[in-house]
Design an enzyme around this catalytic site. Sequence first.
Site, PDB file in Angstrom:
ATOM      1  CD  GLU A  48      -2.804   1.112   2.514  1.00 44.95           C
ATOM      2  OE1 GLU A  48      -2.366   0.654   3.586  1.00 44.95           O
ATOM      3  OE2 GLU A  48      -3.961   1.532   2.383  1.00 44.95           O
ATOM      4  CE  LYS A  93      -7.532   0.855   3.138  1.00 48.91           C
ATOM      5  NZ  LYS A  93      -6.569   1.697   3.913  1.00 48.91           N
ATOM      6  CB  CYS A 143      -4.197  -1.814   4.057  1.00 47.20           C
ATOM      7  SG  CYS A 143      -3.362  -1.423   5.609  1.00 47.20           S
TER       8      CYS A 143
HETATM    9  O1  LIG Z   1      -0.754   6.302   6.951  1.00 46.05           O
HETATM   10  C1  LIG Z   1      -0.322   6.590   5.836  1.00 46.05           C
HETATM   11  O2  LIG Z   1       0.621   7.348   5.653  1.00 46.05           O
HETATM   12  C2  LIG Z   1      -0.950   5.984   4.653  1.00 46.05           C
HETATM   13  N1  LIG Z   1      -2.132   5.262   4.999  1.00 46.05           N
HETATM   14  C3  LIG Z   1      -2.198   3.941   4.961  1.00 46.05           C
HETATM   15  O3  LIG Z   1      -1.227   3.363   4.663  1.00 46.05           O
HETATM   16  C4  LIG Z   1      -3.473   3.207   5.307  1.00 46.05           C
HETATM   17  C5  LIG Z   1      -4.577   4.140   5.510  1.00 46.05           C
HETATM   18  S1  LIG Z   1      -4.289   5.279   6.864  1.00 46.05           S
HETATM   19  N2  LIG Z   1      -3.236   2.386   6.459  1.00 46.05           N
HETATM   20  C6  LIG Z   1      -4.064   1.442   6.909  1.00 46.05           C
HETATM   21  O4  LIG Z   1      -5.106   1.157   6.338  1.00 46.05           O
HETATM   22  C7  LIG Z   1      -3.579   0.724   8.173  1.00 46.05           C
HETATM   23  C8  LIG Z   1      -4.541  -0.303   8.731  1.00 46.05           C
HETATM   24  C9  LIG Z   1      -4.055  -0.842  10.023  1.00 46.05           C
HETATM   25  O5  LIG Z   1      -2.945  -0.606  10.449  1.00 46.05           O
HETATM   26  C10 LIG Z   1      -4.939  -1.722  10.833  1.00 46.05           C
HETATM   27  O6  LIG Z   1      -6.006  -2.159  10.346  1.00 46.05           O
HETATM   28  O7  LIG Z   1      -4.576  -1.994  11.979  1.00 46.05           O
END
Ligand SMILES: O=C(O)CNC(=O)[C@H](CS)NC(=O)CCC(=O)C(=O)O
Length: 270
Positions: A43, A114, A157
């Site tokens: 991701e 997503k 994710c």
């Molecule tokens: O944060 C960033 O810079 C970019 N964003 C992401 O990579 C995304 C969306 S915030 N991360 C997740 O979905 C983590 C899920 C997760 O960690 C869980 O389900 O526990």
Amino acid sequence: MKSYLAAAIQLTSVPDLQKNLAQAEELIELAVRQGSELVGLPENFSYMGEEKDKLAQGDAIALESEKFLKKMAQRFQITILGGSFPVPVDNTGKVYNTTLLIDPNGQELSRYYKVHLFDVDVPDGNTYRESSTVVAGTQLPPVHFSEKLGNLGLSICYDVRFPELYRHLADKGADIIFIPAAFTAFTGKDHWQVLLQARAIENTAYVIAPAQTGNNYGRRLTHGHAVIIDPWGVILADAGEKPGIAIAEIKPTRLEQVRRQMPSLQHRVF
Ligand SMILES: O=C(O)CNC(=O)[C@H](CS)NC(=O)CCC(=O)C(=O)O
């Protein structure tokens, strides 16, 4: 479907598009040298950074990421999953968190936006509001039917916490499920492996889970452990905590064997 090697790539992407693409290219090349025919990136492989910076560069990130994936696929003659990258959505000022599957000719096979957005206050003190910059997709993810590689299902994710999405992929015939991620270090240590193994076991499918690892920017720490899991739930390869690759063989005979030994998909009542 034939037997072949697949690779899940693990990166520490930072707020620098060109640097990330260079790091990704190095590891794709390494995976290809070891014989991989199907390669997945994590991701936000091309950009991890503050939400406002990601938005400001959204057009360039989207354009360059897609170009890069097509170039890699053609140069190395592989099928590649661009784990995810932001694609600006007209008139919203926001993006779709987008994953793209590309064939060795550089043609797009499938794409998914997503659906489940990570709006969570993690108990380590970090607050995530993905919906402040991302528009949620509204369509279930696709399964791409490949004679050669098996049926490839997409997801991203945080989706991993919603088993109904994977049941949909199983219903559509998925043999291999991609779960590219940037899991937080805090949630990852307790949830990542368990969730991935559950999705593999309950759907008797391979799981390919490319990952972000380490300190991406500011206080953002990701869990790593990009893995490939077989349909019995066995972890075939684990990239550990540093940037690198997890490589494993995807075998139609193993899929058939597990689905014979544990025919749970056929015993569904609801
Ligand atoms: O944060 C960033 O810079 C970019 N964003 C992401 O990579 C995304 C969306 S915030 N991360 C997740 O979905 C983590 C899920 C997760 O960690 C869980 O389900 O526990």
